[in-house]
Structure formats: structure tokens, C-alpha cells
Scaffold this motif. Structure first.
Motif, PDB file in Angstrom:
ATOM      1  N   ALA A 359       1.004  -0.933   0.578  1.00  0.00           N
ATOM      2  CA  ALA A 359       0.312   0.009   0.456  1.00  0.00           C
ATOM      3  C   ALA A 359       1.184   0.998  -0.202  1.00  0.00           C
ATOM      4  CB  ALA A 359      -1.263  -0.319   1.216  1.00  0.00           C
ATOM      5  N   ALA A 360       1.717   1.098   0.909  1.00  0.00           N
ATOM      6  CA  ALA A 360       2.843   2.259   0.376  1.00  0.00           C
ATOM      7  C   ALA A 360       3.763   2.871  -0.455  1.00  0.00           C
ATOM      8  CB  ALA A 360       3.708   2.275   2.140  1.00  0.00           C
ATOM      9  N   TYR A 361       3.988   1.540  -1.338  1.00  0.00           N
ATOM     10  CA  TYR A 361       4.534   1.626  -2.426  1.00  0.00           C
ATOM     11  C   TYR A 361       5.056   2.865  -3.958  1.00  0.00           C
ATOM     12  CZ  TYR A 361       8.120   0.922  -6.194  1.00  0.00           C
ATOM     13  OH  TYR A 361       8.845   0.759  -6.908  1.00  0.00           O
ATOM     14  N   ALA A 362       5.588   3.753  -3.739  1.00  0.00           N
ATOM     15  CA  ALA A 362       5.514   4.404  -4.844  1.00  0.00           C
ATOM     16  C   ALA A 362       6.616   5.325  -5.056  1.00  0.00           C
ATOM     17  CB  ALA A 362       5.041   5.916  -4.480  1.00  0.00           C
ATOM     18  N   ASP A 363       7.171   4.634  -6.400  1.00  0.00           N
ATOM     19  CA  ASP A 363       8.951   5.411  -7.115  1.00  0.00           C
ATOM     20  C   ASP A 363       9.043   6.586  -6.668  1.00  0.00           C
ATOM     21  OD1 ASP A 363      11.336   4.819  -8.183  1.00  0.00           O
ATOM     22  OD2 ASP A 363      10.115   4.283 -10.261  1.00  0.00           O
ATOM     23  N   GLY A 364       9.833   6.758  -5.347  1.00  0.00           N
ATOM     24  CA  GLY A 364      10.539   7.907  -4.915  1.00  0.00           C
ATOM     25  C   GLY A 364      11.924   8.098  -5.428  1.00  0.00           C
ATOM     26  N   SER A 365      12.071   7.537  -6.206  1.00  0.00           N
ATOM     27  CA  SER A 365      13.629   7.807  -6.982  1.00  0.00           C
ATOM     28  C   SER A 365      13.927   8.694  -7.493  1.00  0.00           C
ATOM     29  CB  SER A 365      14.582   6.140  -7.509  1.00  0.00           C
ATOM     30  OG  SER A 365      13.875   6.303  -8.783  1.00  0.00           O
ATOM     31  N   GLY A 366      12.985   9.533  -8.437  1.00  0.00           N
ATOM     32  CA  GLY A 366      12.906  10.542  -8.702  1.00  0.00           C
ATOM     33  C   GLY A 366      13.927  11.530  -7.715  1.00  0.00           C
ATOM     34  N   ALA A 367      13.861  11.910  -6.484  1.00  0.00           N
ATOM     35  CA  ALA A 367      14.150  12.472  -5.460  1.00  0.00           C
ATOM     36  C   ALA A 367      16.079  12.975  -6.159  1.00  0.00           C
ATOM     37  CB  ALA A 367      13.493  12.066  -4.557  1.00  0.00           C
ATOM     38  N   LEU A 368      16.432  11.230  -6.210  1.00  0.00           N
ATOM     39  CA  LEU A 368      17.633  11.440  -6.769  1.00  0.00           C
ATOM     40  C   LEU A 368      17.917  11.888  -7.684  1.00  0.00           C
ATOM     41  CD1 LEU A 368      20.533  11.561  -4.789  1.00  0.00           C
ATOM     42  CD2 LEU A 368      20.104   8.623  -4.619  1.00  0.00           C
ATOM     43  N   GLY A 369      17.501  10.639  -9.132  1.00  0.00           N
ATOM     44  CA  GLY A 369      17.507  10.484 -10.209  1.00  0.00           C
ATOM     45  C   GLY A 369      18.807   9.033 -10.661  1.00  0.00           C
ATOM     46  N   ASP A 370      18.085   9.152 -11.763  1.00  0.00           N
ATOM     47  CA  ASP A 370      18.816   8.146 -12.915  1.00  0.00           C
ATOM     48  C   ASP A 370      20.080   8.538 -12.803  1.00  0.00           C
ATOM     49  OD1 ASP A 370      16.864   6.662 -12.730  1.00  0.00           O
ATOM     50  OD2 ASP A 370      15.976   7.445 -14.454  1.00  0.00           O
ATOM     51  N   GLN A 371      21.126   7.284 -13.490  1.00  0.00           N
ATOM     52  CA  GLN A 371      22.571   7.051 -13.657  1.00  0.00           C
ATOM     53  C   GLN A 371      22.851   8.620 -14.548  1.00  0.00           C
ATOM     54  OE1 GLN A 371      24.162   4.439 -16.092  1.00  0.00           O
ATOM     55  NE2 GLN A 371      25.672   3.958 -14.509  1.00  0.00           N
ATOM     56  N   ASP A 372      23.738   9.456 -13.991  1.00  0.00           N
ATOM     57  CA  ASP A 372      23.742  10.217 -14.859  1.00  0.00           C
ATOM     58  C   ASP A 372      25.678  10.584 -14.677  1.00  0.00           C
ATOM     59  OD1 ASP A 372      24.876  13.193 -15.984  1.00  0.00           O
ATOM     60  OD2 ASP A 372      22.815  13.751 -15.853  1.00  0.00           O
TER      61      ASP A 372
END
Length: 660
Positions: A359-372
Motif C-alpha cells: 500500500a505505501a509503495y510509490a517510486d520515489g527515486s526521482g528525488a535523487l535521479g537516474d544514472q548521470d
């Protein structure tokens, strides 16, 4: 953490504001938007079969890592086998479904609901009138009350490892009849469904001696489809037999024997017919699949593997360096390396507090960003790390001269520049505070309103910071005459090959941005205690479980470390030593609201801030590989779901077609 999670289960300081509007937290789904929790990436693989297709009788021989040291799941040395026994022989008010969400267990409960919220929260449990202990006594309020008193934390004579939630209870009393239990909380508790699972009888919880010692080797009473016959330490096995007092659907099996079999010996034991079901490692899958009459059932565990970055000192005390490490990683590649050969979904984990489907899941990885890689090099440059091997002699001389002056105080976490002016509510990318941090009604960066069209979310170096060229970035970096090198600690021994493969790929990725790693392989037995828990590492790979109750279970993992009375640093389970008052506040708010939608939103905000601090980087959901006899039904790789022991059994022989 709870029993659904490390070792049965079980942070971070706000990230530095790098450039206005550059770091964003993804907006939460609005009204009418798809549920960001989505569906589980993989469901249970248990060869489901209707009960009428399953033969009555037989014994299931189940491999475990070791005979449990204790049968009390609330003690520190409880393990997976302890939980396995408890699930089969003790009551649980709730069980997990295939999506990792709590559902009422009708064998014990007719209903459970919050009946009052003011002035205090009251939960009314209505018990199944057939539910009894193995001596015939009804399960009732006295058992609930005894467990609460034992786990409340008020009596130090009870050697408890966890009491989360129980310390919030004010009183427990009988309802209008013997089948009703009223639980009154002194403080609102959102995760009340996590309590009393498992439930022990008052004969065990009623005294410190019975709790501390009596329940380690035997259980006086049980109340499940199976009962405990014996714990045999000579033969390294636990024997469960069908319970004659069970009121639910009768168990199909006569018994279950949990046998201690080392992982490296399980393939051979399966081939010899000595065991019927066993979790196996990826390295032995092909060998097991060649065994006649045996198959490997596959799912994903309710747990994920992460890269942990120790922020207590050294280069990783600087958030910019931690983010540079994170931005150098291709998490998709790492997930594919582990899961693709097994035929399992390869999507990287997007949350620290839940997994897809929960229930609590949401992709929050955008707060850090992908490989760059370019951005990673820019972050390192902004932190003062420049191309060069490092002048070892000069660096050593300078370090010796400044010695104690530059040595971090172990009793106090180092503060970044942002934290010096941070009252604990400062949010990455925000010039003002908002929901969860004080002043209501103001806009938050994580609401998506500062995200520039066409730009990628993530942690950025300040405008004007020049990133080294690709060629320069591939070389080693140094600062103040000291080379940038991180100690990467890994376990050695059987079953560690997957982590070694992941670590090697990480090493190559970091090498491309000028971060050198020194791989240190240590004995598996002391890996967690001697290195992770004690903070003797820079980088490490280990796993955390997730549960249906992240506000309770995940909080110790990300709680801000605080100085203890003896001058040491109390980290709870936050072994990265990276924490923030803001994350703590969001956890506290989530566990203190009965609005489930609000609680989920708060947990997702906390997760986004944990991502931004880059103390730990979730990589992939752990594979769950279970070898079983092909004719065994309703058992195998359970995924999120709680096993239903009474439905396990061997399929009836298929009738041969008549020759006439």
C-alpha cells in the motif's frame, strides 16, 4: 522490524540544497490517478490446488538454516525458523495476502475495527467463538492483556527485542462478552493491525521466567492447524503434528519436519529424497532442476538488496559524494544482472519503505535521479575532489599535523553546511516549509511545482560547477593530497556469489567517475555484526525486509542517530548513520494518524527525503527460489503471502485411463 521482514525484522539528514528548484520529489498521485503502489512484480509460485485434489496424510520435510534457538518471536535471537513454527502453531489476528497487505484471519477473528477515536483510540476485536488453545481454553482478553504487559516495555524483567505498538496501549479489557476484547490506546496508533500476530497464551506471556526461558525450547499451549511435538537438537529438527484441537479446515498433512540443512548441501539432500522443500541459491538452481521429480518455484521476496553508504565519516559524510555514488549507478543494469537469468522481473526497487504492490509503495527515486555520469563528476568537483593520484607524503604529513582537530566526534554526527542552519524541517529544494515540516499551506518541492519542464529530477551540483571531461573523470580523484578511495565490504563464503557479481559491476561504474574502491571480503558469520552494525565499512551490500506496516517497522532503519548516555552514537538499525529530523517527523505523523490515505502520503514523502539523502540506494527485490517435490501443492515461493499450512499437501495420483 516485524516478523515479515531483516532478521525478522526492521534515516537520513535532509540533503543539502544545491540549486533552487533543481532537486524535486515526485508529486503524489492525485484524485483519479492510478494507484502508485501498482501490483507486485511477481506473485506466489506455490502450485495452487483445491483441497479435494490433495491426499490426506504424509509428512513434509522442510529444510531450514538451523533449528531455532528460541520459539519466542519477540526475542532477539528469533530467526526464520522461529517464525515458521509460530505461523503453523500460534494465532495471528492478521495475515499477509499476495500483495503484501494485511487481511483479517477469519480462523481467529470475526471482526476487528476502530470503534472510538475520541478521546482515545479504541479497537474492538470479536474473536471466532471456536478459537481455543490446545488445552481447550478459549482464546480471550486475558491472553491479549498478558502479551501487552510483557511487551509494553514497562517491566525490564522481560527480555524483549521489540515492543513497537504495545507501548502505546493504555489498557485491555473484556468487551460485552468473552469473545470481545477492547484495546484502548493512550496514543493513536495507525499500525494497530500489526499487534497480536502471533499471539502467545497467558501461560507464556504471564511471567518473565516463562517468557524468557520457558518459550525457548517448548510451547506450553498452541492454537493452530499444527502443534509442536518436539525440538530435537540431536537430530537437528523440529517436529510439528496435525492438531486434534484445530477448528478450521483440517490440515492435509500428518506432520511437518523442519530439518537443519546447510544451503550448500540442499541440492544433494533433494536428490536423495531426504527433504521435500528448500530455499536454494541462484548458483544451485540448474543443478536442482536436473533432479528428477523436483522443480524450482520462483518469486520475489518481501525484501530488497541495497547499497549502503556509511555517512558517519570520511568522504561519504559529504552528501554530495554520496549522491555522486548514487548518480554513477545504473540500477537497472544491476537488477538485470541478478534477476534476468532467473526469468524474474528486473524492475529496480523505487522505495525504501515498501515494494511494488504494498500500500505505501510509490517510486520515489526521482528525488535523487537516474544514472548521470556527468552530474556525478560535477558533484564530486563541487565537493573538492579533483583529478590526481593524491600526494600521499604531503597528505600524510598534513593529516598528522591536524590530527585530532579534523577527527570527527563519534558521539555527535557531523553536520553538513545545510544542517548548520537546519532546524530539522529543512527540505531539499525548498525555500520554505510546508506539510509535515511546519508552516501549512506553502508549496513543497516534492509537489512537483519546482520541476522545470524538460529537466530530469535528481541531485544536482550548483549552477556553474564544471564537470570534468569524460577522460579526466575516468582517472582517480584526490582532495587535500588524499586519494578518493572507499572500502567496499562484502561477505565471503557459500551463497555470496550474487553479491560479488553486483559489487564488481558497482566498482566499474564508480571507477568511471573517478571513485576508487577497495574490496574487502570478510567472513560471512561476522559480516553484519562486526562490520555493518559496527560501522566498519564505507560501502556495503545487504538486504532489508519490508512489511505492511512501514511506519512502525521501517522507522528504526532510518531514524536519525542520536548521542547515547555513554557518549556513543545510538543508531537503532540505521547502519548508514545518515538521518534527519524531518524524516523522523514524517514517520511519527504517519504512525499517529488513522487516515490510511494520509499515512501512505506521509510515508511516500519520507521515502523521497531518504532517497535525496543518499544514505542507502535500493537496487532490486531479492529473488525467492524454492525447490520442491513436483507433486507438492500450495507450497513453494510464497512471495508476500503468509503460508496456509493446512492446505499444503501432496497431490492425489492421477487415475490412469482405462484400457477398455
Amino acid at each position: 522490524m516485524s516478523q515479515y521482514g531483516v532478521g525478522l525484522r526492521t534515516v537520513m539528514r535532509s540533503a543539502v540544497f544545491l540549486t533552487a528548484g533543481a532537486l524535486t520529489v515526485p508529486a503524489l498521485a492525485g484524485c483519479g490517478s492510478p494507484d502508485p503502489a501498482g501490483k507486485p512484480l511477481a506473485g506466489p509460485d506455490i502450485a495452487p490446488a483445491a483441497r479435494d485434489r490433495i491426499a490426506d496424510g504424509g509428512t513434509l520435510r522442510w529444510a531450514v538454516d538451523a533449528v531455532p534457538e528460541t520459539l519466542n518471536t519477540f526475542q532477539a535471537d528469533a530467526d526464520g525458523a522461529t517464525a515458521r513454527v509460530a505461523q503453523a502453531v500460534l494465532p495471528s489476528m492478521y495475515r499477509m495476502d499476495a500483495a503484501g497487505r494485511a487481511e483479517i484471519n477469519a480462523d481467529y477473528l470475526e471482526s476487528a475495527k476502530v470503534v472510538e477515536t475520541e478521546p482515545k483510540q479504541v479497537v474492538l476485536y470479536k474473536l471466532n467463538q471456536q478459537a481455543v488453545w490446545s488445552n481447550g481454553r478459549e482464546i480471550g482478553a486475558a491472553d491479549f492483556a498478558a502479551q501487552w504487559r510483557a511487551l509494553s516495555g514497562k517491566d525490564s524483567a522481560y527480555w524483549t527485542a521489540r515492543n513497537a505498538g504495545y507501548e502505546r496501549i493504555e489498557r485491555i479489557e473484556r468487551g460485552d462478552n468473552d469473545l470481545e476484547v477492547r484495546v484502548t490506546f493512550r496514543r493513536t496508533y495507525a499500525d494497530w493491525k500489526s499487534l497480536f500476530s502471533p499471539l502467545y497464551p497467558k501461560e507464556i506471556m504471564g511471567s518473565p521466567d516463562a517468557f524468557n526461558e520457558g518459550a525457548r525450547r517448548k510451547l506450553k499451549l498452541t492454537a493452530g492447524p499444527f502443534t509442536l511435538k518436539k525440538v530435537d537438537r540431536e537430530d537437528d529438527e523440529v517436529v510439528l503434528t496435525r492438531s486434534p484441537r484445530w477448528w478450521g479446515r483440517p490440515a492435509k498433512l500428518d506432520g511437518i519436519v523442519l530439518s537443519a540443512v546447510p544451503r550448500e548441501k540442499r541440492a544433494a539432500a533433494l536428490a536423495k529424497g531426504e527433504i521435500d522443500v528448500a530455499d536454494v541459491d541462484a548458483a544451485t538452481v540448474r543443478r536442482v532442476e536436473r533432479t528428477r521429480g523436483v522443480e524450482v518455484r520462483k518469486s520475489l521476496e518481501p525484501a530488497y538488496t541495497q547499497l549502503a553508504l556509511n555517512g558517519a565519516g570520511g568522504p561519504l559524510a559529504d552528501e554530495r559524494v554520496r549522491r555522486a555514488v548514487a548518480r554513477a549507478l545504473d540500477r537497472g543494469e544491476l537488477a538485470r544482472a541478478v534477476l534476468k537469468p532467473l526469468g524474474l522481473p528486473t524492475k529496480p526497487v523505487g522505495s525504501h519503505v515498501a515494494l511494488a504492490g504494498q500500500a505505501a509503495y510509490a517510486d520515489g527515486s526521482g528525488a535523487l535521479g537516474d544514472q548521470d555520469m556527468k552530474e556525478a563528476r560535477a558533484l564530486l568537483a563541487d565537493a573538492g575532489w579533483e583529478p590526481g593520484e593524491g600526494k600521499k607524503a604531503a597528505g600524510a604529513e598534513k593529516e598528522a599535523a591536524e590530527g585530532e582537530k579534523t577527527k570527527p566526534d563519534k558521539a555527535k554526527p557531523e553536520k553538513s553546511a545545510a544542517e548548520e542552519d537546519d532546524d530539522g524541517t529543512y527540505i531539499v529544494g525548498e525555500d520554505n516549509k510546508g506539510e509535515g515540516g511546519g508552516d501549512e499551506g506553502r508549496e513543497l518541492a516534492q509537489d512537483g511545482k519546482q520541476h522545470l519542464k524538460g529537466s530530469a529530477p535528481g541531485a544536482y551540483a550548483p549552477k556553474g560547477t564544471a564537470a570534468p571531461s569524460s577522460a579526466a573523470g575516468a582517472g582517480p580523484l584526490a582532495k587535500d593530497g588524499k586519494a578518493l578511495s572507499l572500502r567496499f565490504v562484502l561477505p565471503s563464503g557459500p551463497g555470496s556469489q550474487t553479491l560479488a557479481t553486483v559489487a564488481e559491476r558497482i566498482r566499474r561504474m564508480l571507477d568511471r567517475v573517478g571513485i576508487r574502491t577497495e574490496v574487502s571480503k570478510v567472513e560471512e558469520e561476522g559480516y553484519f555484526k562486526d562490520h555493518i552494525a559496527s560501522g566498519e565499512y564505507d560501502l556495503a551490500l545487504y538486504s532489508w525486509p519490508t512489511s505492511a506496516f512501514p511506519a512502525t517497522d521501517a522507522r528504526p532503519i532510518y531514524a536519525k542517530p542520536v548521542p547515547a548516555a555513554d557518549g556513543s552514537l545510538s543508531v537503532e538499525q540505521n547502519y548508514t548513520r545518515v538521518g534527519t529530523d524531518q524524516v523522523d517527523q514524517l514517520f511519527d505523523q504517519a504512525v499517529g494518524t488513522l487516515d490510511e490515505s494520509e499515512a501512505r502520503a506521509l510515508m511516500r514523502k519520507a521515502d523521497a527525503r531518504i532517497w535525496a539523502a543518499a544514505g542507502s540506494i535500493p537496487l532490486y527485490q531479492r529473488p525467492q527460489l524454492t525447490a520442491t517435490k513436483k507433486n507438492l501443492a500450495n507450497a513453494g515461493a510464497f512471495g508476500f503471502a503468509t503460508p496456509v499450512y493446512e492446505d499444503m499437501g501432496y497431490l492425489k495420483p492421477t487415475p490412469r485411463p482405462s484400457s477398455t
